[in-house]
Design an enzyme around this catalytic site. Structure first.
Site, PDB file in Angstrom:
ATOM      1  CB  THR A  86     -36.515 -11.061  -5.162  1.00 16.26           C
ATOM      2  OG1 THR A  86     -36.444  -9.723  -5.715  1.00 16.26           O
ATOM      3  CG2 THR A  86     -37.853 -11.250  -4.506  1.00 16.26           C
ATOM      4  CG  LEU A 153     -39.360   3.037  -4.507  1.00 12.98           C
ATOM      5  CD1 LEU A 153     -37.910   2.915  -4.075  1.00 12.98           C
ATOM      6  CD2 LEU A 153     -40.267   3.159  -3.320  1.00 12.98           C
ATOM      7  CD  GLU A 155     -31.135   2.062  -3.771  1.00 14.36           C
ATOM      8  OE1 GLU A 155     -30.019   2.557  -3.537  1.00 14.36           O
ATOM      9  OE2 GLU A 155     -31.345   0.851  -3.788  1.00 14.36           O
ATOM     10  CG  HIS A 254     -26.105  11.512 -18.150  1.00 11.26           C
ATOM     11  ND1 HIS A 254     -26.270  12.840 -18.466  1.00 11.26           N
ATOM     12  CD2 HIS A 254     -24.907  11.410 -17.539  1.00 11.26           C
ATOM     13  CE1 HIS A 254     -25.227  13.513 -18.048  1.00 11.26           C
ATOM     14  NE2 HIS A 254     -24.385  12.666 -17.478  1.00 11.26           N
ATOM     15  CB  CYS A 263     -33.236  -2.285  -9.451  1.00 15.54           C
ATOM     16  SG  CYS A 263     -33.610  -1.925  -7.738  1.00 15.54           S
ATOM     17  CE  LYS A 266     -33.164  -7.470  -7.648  1.00 20.67           C
ATOM     18  NZ  LYS A 266     -34.478  -7.875  -7.258  1.00 20.67           N
TER      19      LYS A 266
HETATM   20  C1  UGA Z   1     -34.373   1.615 -10.758  1.00 17.25           C
HETATM   21  C2  UGA Z   1     -35.571   2.171 -11.547  1.00 17.25           C
HETATM   22  O1  UGA Z   1     -35.207   3.432 -12.113  1.00 17.25           O
HETATM   23  C3  UGA Z   1     -36.797   2.340 -10.637  1.00 17.25           C
HETATM   24  O2  UGA Z   1     -37.920   2.772 -11.407  1.00 17.25           O
HETATM   25  C4  UGA Z   1     -37.112   0.994  -9.982  1.00 17.25           C
HETATM   26  O3  UGA Z   1     -38.197   1.083  -9.078  1.00 17.25           O
HETATM   27  C5  UGA Z   1     -35.901   0.516  -9.209  1.00 17.25           C
HETATM   28  O4  UGA Z   1     -34.776   0.392 -10.117  1.00 17.25           O
HETATM   29  C6  UGA Z   1     -36.225  -0.830  -8.603  1.00 17.25           C
HETATM   30  O5  UGA Z   1     -36.491  -1.765  -9.357  1.00 17.25           O
HETATM   31  O6  UGA Z   1     -36.344  -0.917  -7.379  1.00 17.25           O
HETATM   32  P1  UGA Z   1     -32.547   2.703  -9.088  1.00 17.25           P
HETATM   33  O7  UGA Z   1     -31.816   1.402  -9.239  1.00 17.25           O
HETATM   34  O8  UGA Z   1     -32.787   3.260  -7.727  1.00 17.25           O
HETATM   35  O9  UGA Z   1     -34.015   2.604  -9.785  1.00 17.25           O
HETATM   36  O10 UGA Z   1     -31.722   3.814  -9.869  1.00 17.25           O
HETATM   37  P2  UGA Z   1     -31.775   4.469 -11.326  1.00 17.25           P
HETATM   38  O11 UGA Z   1     -32.053   5.908 -11.174  1.00 17.25           O
HETATM   39  O12 UGA Z   1     -32.611   3.691 -12.262  1.00 17.25           O
HETATM   40  O13 UGA Z   1     -30.246   4.328 -11.772  1.00 17.25           O
HETATM   41  C7  UGA Z   1     -29.657   3.055 -12.008  1.00 17.25           C
HETATM   42  C8  UGA Z   1     -28.249   3.189 -12.555  1.00 17.25           C
HETATM   43  O14 UGA Z   1     -28.291   3.710 -13.880  1.00 17.25           O
HETATM   44  C9  UGA Z   1     -27.333   4.131 -11.758  1.00 17.25           C
HETATM   45  O15 UGA Z   1     -26.058   3.521 -11.637  1.00 17.25           O
HETATM   46  C10 UGA Z   1     -27.256   5.380 -12.627  1.00 17.25           C
HETATM   47  O16 UGA Z   1     -26.070   6.107 -12.452  1.00 17.25           O
HETATM   48  C11 UGA Z   1     -27.343   4.771 -14.012  1.00 17.25           C
HETATM   49  N1  UGA Z   1     -27.843   5.709 -15.053  1.00 17.25           N
HETATM   50  C12 UGA Z   1     -29.109   6.206 -14.982  1.00 17.25           C
HETATM   51  C13 UGA Z   1     -27.010   6.038 -16.111  1.00 17.25           C
HETATM   52  O17 UGA Z   1     -25.839   5.572 -16.210  1.00 17.25           O
HETATM   53  N2  UGA Z   1     -27.504   6.874 -17.094  1.00 17.25           N
HETATM   54  C14 UGA Z   1     -28.751   7.393 -17.053  1.00 17.25           C
HETATM   55  O18 UGA Z   1     -29.117   8.140 -17.978  1.00 17.25           O
HETATM   56  C15 UGA Z   1     -29.574   7.051 -15.968  1.00 17.25           C
END
Ligand code: UGA
Length: 443
Positions: A86, A153, A155, A254, A263, A266
């Site tokens: 999507t 979930l 990645e 962080h 995700c 978007k």
């Molecule tokens: C995110 C959500 O965390 C999941 O729960 C959700 O299912 C998923 O989107 C989705 O909608 O499919 P994801 O995009 O895989 O998961 O990754 P995240 O762990 O959320 O990280 C996203 C971004 O935030 C990364 O670039 C990461 O480096 C950054 N981030 C994360 C930070 O800059 N600081 C933090 O403290 C945490």
């Protein structure tokens, strides 16, 4: 129990492989024949820890199969998951053309009662839209229910997140569908995972609200980091102390180059769009997006400023994927920062444990390197852009000896400033005071 999964992206494949592990017979369908061919050879087309092994195990056990055949996928399936893409449209709204397409095919293809479960993140009202589309395309009436069952979930840790979720959301308006969904998730019920059973609209909104709240937490701490830089304060300590308050929680505080991936950005854009359409403006979501964009620009500025401009210089880049443990480069802060710096006229020697090949296709000007030491060789500074474990404990004396100037710009706050300074390097991070002498600012 037998289920079908439409779409073999992250969500579809992880869902299929994990349900097969639960003992369910799963058919995953994708119209992309080359992708299905690869999956039938146990070749998972992207990197996700443990997924290739789990999918191969399911296939060997005869519980997981891959096909391009839509009719075979839905035939005798008690639940059919919609896990198609999507993507965002330019105005931020979600492009539902793939969802509409499978709904039309479900209308023509359902021969017996089934629960159609939307796993893709979709705007509020999509379950109803799918139900209407299926109905409109049925040649003869076949009973079915549509439920919203959003996935949370991440990645890089997708299998663990699927097997041990914080909660399961079932947005359904029929008891029959709810009972089938609960039966499907029985292994999680047994480990006392909380189940929220609610209406479809609420379930759809839970997913957006959760993702955008996480994005907002990141943008908030990044703004605090920027303030820390002006005040000689340390954002790591601020975040740690904030996180100890159980009402706030320590996760997603962080500071860094801003969030990326397919995700959070978007979904924030889609929530803003939804709010505008509904007449309930999402001011915080809009600000979250703006702050995130500014954060990337600030990182570019930080690098330029540290090196007194980057034109003609060579940077070592450690990490290109949007976060560790994935080869996904979608909306990667590392990649977008590298692209801007290349435009400024510098050279980049980059390494990434899984994402290098795709990154070089996206940015052919990058020089691909074997490992972080190779990347540092002859460079004017190192930029640590994605916090892979492989970059956490490097021999800094060796790094320093390979560099032309001893400068480490750590956009993920991985290193302890004192430790880097003790090696005689200039260290710049996010929301913490720089330490050591900057060789570019001495004359
Ligand atoms: C995110 C959500 O965390 C999941 O729960 C959700 O299912 C998923 O989107 C989705 O909608 O499919 P994801 O995009 O895989 O998961 O990754 P995240 O762990 O959320 O990280 C996203 C971004 O935030 C990364 O670039 C990461 O480096 C950054 N981030 C994360 C930070 O800059 N600081 C933090 O403290 C945490």
């Amino acid at each position: 129990m037998r289920i079908g999964v439409l779409g073999t992206g992250y969500v579809g494949l992880v869902t299929g492989a994990c349900f097969a592990e639960f003992g369910i017979t799963v058919t995953c369908m994708d119209p992309d024949a080359a992708r299905i061919d690869r999956l039938n050879r146990d070749d998972v087309p992207f990197y996700e820890p443990g997924l290739a092994e789990l999918a191969a195990k399911g296939r060997r056990a005869g519980r997981l199969s891959f096909t391009t055949d839509f009719a075979r996928t839905v035939d005798k399936a008690q639940v059919v998951f919609i896990a198609v893409g999507t993507p965002s449209r330019p105005d931020g709204s979600a492009d539902l053309s793939q969802v509409d397409d499978v709904a039309r095919r479900l209308g023509r293809g359902l021969t017996d009662y089934a629960v159609v479960a939307a796993k893709s993140t979709v705007p509020v009202g999509t379950a109803a839209r799918v139900r209407d589309t299926i109905r409109a395309h049925q040649a003869r009436p076949v009973d079915f229910d549509v439920v919203s069952n959003p996935e949370f979930l991440r990645e890089g840790s997708a299998i663990g997140d699927f097997m041990r979720p914080d909660r399961v959301i079932i947005g359904a308006d029929s008891e029959r569908a709810t009972a089938i969904m609960k039966e499907l998730y029985r292994p999680l019920y047994l480990i006392e995972t909380p189940f929220i059973v609610t209406g479809a609209h609420t379930a759809e909104l839970i997913k957006y609200a959760s993702n955008v709240f996480l994005a907002a937490k990141i943008s908030f701490i990044n703004e605090i980091a920027n303030l820390c830089e002006c005040m000689d304060a340390d954002v790591q300590t601020v975040a740690k102390a904030m996180g100890l308050d159980k009402r706030i929680g320590s996760k997603f505080l962080h500071a860094g180059p801003g969030y990326g991936g397919s995700c959070l950005g978007k979904d924030a854009a889609a929530l803003v769009h939804l709010g505008d359409e509904a007449g309930a403006a999402m001011h915080l979501a809009a600000a979250t997006i703006r702050v995130n964009e500014q954060q990337r620009a600030r990182m570019v500025e930080k690098i330029r400023d540290t090196l007194n401009g980057v034109r003609g210089k060579t940077l070592a880049f450690w990490g290109l994927s949007f976060k560790p443990n994935t080869d996904d480069l979608r909306d990667s802060p590392a990649l977008s920062i590298a692209a801007r710096l290349l435009k400024d006229g510098c050279a980049i020697r980059a390494c990434d444990p899984e994402g290098l090949a795709a990154a070089r296709r996206a940015l052919p000007a990058l020089t691909g390197c074997e490992d972080p030491y190779d990347a540092a060789t002859g460079a004017d500074a190192v930029v640590l852009a994605t916090e892979w474990n492989q970059f956490r404990n490097l021999d800094l004396d060796r790094v320093k000896s390979l560099l032309r100037a001893p400068v480490l710009i750590d956009l993920r706050n991985v290193y302890d400033p004192e430790r880097v300074a003790a090696c005689g390097m200039h260290y710049v991070s996010v929301g913490r005071p720089a330490v050591g002498v900057n060789p570019y600012k001495t004359s």
